[in-house]
Design an enzyme around this catalytic site. Structure first.
Site, PDB file in Angstrom:
ATOM      1  N   LEU A 161       0.799  -1.217   0.000  1.00  0.00           N
ATOM      2  CA  LEU A 161       0.000   0.000   0.000  1.00  0.00           C
ATOM      3  C   LEU A 161       0.837   1.274   0.000  1.00  0.00           C
ATOM      4  CD1 LEU A 161      -2.796  -1.009   2.549  1.00  0.00           C
ATOM      5  CD2 LEU A 161      -2.743  -1.331   0.066  1.00  0.00           C
ATOM      6  N   THR A 178     -11.387  -5.291   5.784  1.00  0.00           N
ATOM      7  CA  THR A 178     -10.282  -4.497   5.253  1.00  0.00           C
ATOM      8  C   THR A 178      -9.946  -4.861   3.815  1.00  0.00           C
ATOM      9  OG1 THR A 178      -8.036  -3.728   5.776  1.00  0.00           O
ATOM     10  CG2 THR A 178      -8.456  -6.071   6.015  1.00  0.00           C
ATOM     11  N   GLU A 179      -9.218  -3.959   3.141  1.00  0.00           N
ATOM     12  CA  GLU A 179      -8.808  -4.153   1.735  1.00  0.00           C
ATOM     13  C   GLU A 179     -10.007  -4.362   0.812  1.00  0.00           C
ATOM     14  OE1 GLU A 179      -5.796  -3.945   0.458  1.00  0.00           O
ATOM     15  OE2 GLU A 179      -4.643  -3.792   2.299  1.00  0.00           O
ATOM     16  N   GLY A 180     -11.115  -3.725   1.141  1.00  0.00           N
ATOM     17  CA  GLY A 180     -12.339  -3.894   0.352  1.00  0.00           C
ATOM     18  C   GLY A 180     -13.229  -4.926   1.011  1.00  0.00           C
TER      19      GLY A 180
END
Length: 368
Positions: A83, A351-353
């Site tokens: 990220l 998290t992360e979508g």
């Protein structure tokens, strides 16, 4: 051989620290230089920047084994490489790469991504942080929250509007260093699981950012976010590792625990649970490595990445729940690691979508 190297490193350098840092709710920062020395922070980056120059499949092997060792520590490492460093590698100037990517790969500097805000999660375009150009610098104002590595990061890739009249298209990305005037770390966030993951708030109060720290200008936000597809695949690999940890512990326990004169694994109620765990984990693993292979080949894999992330996230939660059930009362006690696996698993679908967002992406990719 690479997998064995990661496993051995985890046993030697990480496992002895887990209990202490889970209780402290901190990340053991001394791991970063060690990870860098082993080349684990530069798996997909070119050798010219200190990387190893391998592919996403190799990185997923690393993420899987790290997830099996400790979810929180794996999360911080993934956030740093996928990220923070990856956008700098893809879009940064040579000067930016030398200042942030190279020391980041070496584990000398820790990075974070500053995107999520108190009122902006899945809808990234609704962020409120703004940056106004003044001479040779930008003035940032806003707050970021739920930032992995937030409290310990040396720098953060921060999203801010430079033109609010252009929704989404008016967002730019900046590299903001700890120590820049007006940048401070807010509250540390205490969580249900992932206790070793450093998570906090970032506050920008008339924060001064030199213009040379602009990473992605207006019109490039969507393109920059698309590069985070690889991080979604890595996250799915981490979930597979977490599921394996819960399954392997429950399997071994079932062979040792006796009831009614025989090991509980000999009872169909338990053996079928374990069989289903094994099938689901193997299926998730195949989805992850298919997506990783496609990504490594430069092929479009938006659908496959979301499928892997969605399924692995749901599998790790189910497996962790069943692992607690196999252990019974002991699964509910803090003396055994299964309760930690259970707590850690929930974050996978957020998290992360979120899983809901992955459903939307998959449906869109199907033409629906």
């Amino acid at each position: 051989m690479f997998r064995d190297t990661v496993v051995e490193f985890g046993k030697r350098e990480i496992e002895p620290l887990i209990e202490e840092y889970e209780k402290k709710e901190e990340f053991p920062k001394e791991l970063f230089p060690k990870l860098g020395e082993m080349g684990f922070l530069g798996i997909v980056f070119p050798e010219e920047y200190g990387g190893v120059g391998l592919d996403k499949v190799t990185e997923c092997i690393f993420a899987e084994e790290m997830g099996r060792i400790n979810a929180g520590i794996a999360m911080c490492v993934n956030a740093h490489t996928g990220l923070a460093l990856f956008p700098i590698y893809k879009f940064g100037t040579e000067d930016q790469k030398q200042r942030y990517l190279v020391p980041g790969i070496a584990g000398q500097k820790i990075g974070a991504l500053g995107l999520t805000e108190p009122n902006a999660g899945s809808d990234a375009r609704s962020i409120r942080t703004q940056a106004v150009k003044q001479g040779s610098k930008y003035i940032l104002n806003g707050t970021k929250t739920w930032i992995t590595n937030g409290c310990m990061a040396d720098f953060a890739v921060v999203a801010a509007y430079t033109d609010k009249s252009k929704r989404g298209e008016g967002i730019s990305l900046f590299i903001v260093e700890r120590g820049f005037p007006g940048f401070k770390v807010g509250n540390k966030i205490h969580k249900l699981g992932h206790k070793t993951a450093d998570t906090g708030e970032l506050i920008f109060d008339n924060c001064e950012v030199p213009e040379e720290n602009l990473l992605v200008g207006e019109g490039g936000f969507d393109r920059a976010m698309a590069t985070l597809l690889g991080a979604r695949i890595t996250h799915a690999a981490k979930s597979v590792g977490m599921a394996r940890a819960a399954f392997e512990y429950a399997l071994q326990y079932s062979k040792e625990r006796e009831a009614f004169g025989r090991p509980i694994c000999k009872f169909q109620a338990i053996s079928f649970k374990l069989a289903d765990m094994a099938v689901k984990i193997e299926t998730a693993k195949l989805l992850v490595y298919k997506a990783a292979w496609l990504y490594s080949q430069g092929k479009r894999c938006v659908k496959e990445a979301s499928m892997a992330k969605l399924y692995a996230s749901e599998v790790v939660q189910w497996v962790a729940t069943e692992a607690v059930q196999v252990l019974g009362g002991y699964g509910y006690g803090v003396e055994y690691p299964v309760e930690r696996y259970y707590r850690d698993a929930k974050l996978a679908s957020i998290t992360e979508g979120t899983s809901e967002i992955q459903h939307i992406i998959i449906a869109r990719e199907l033409g629906l």
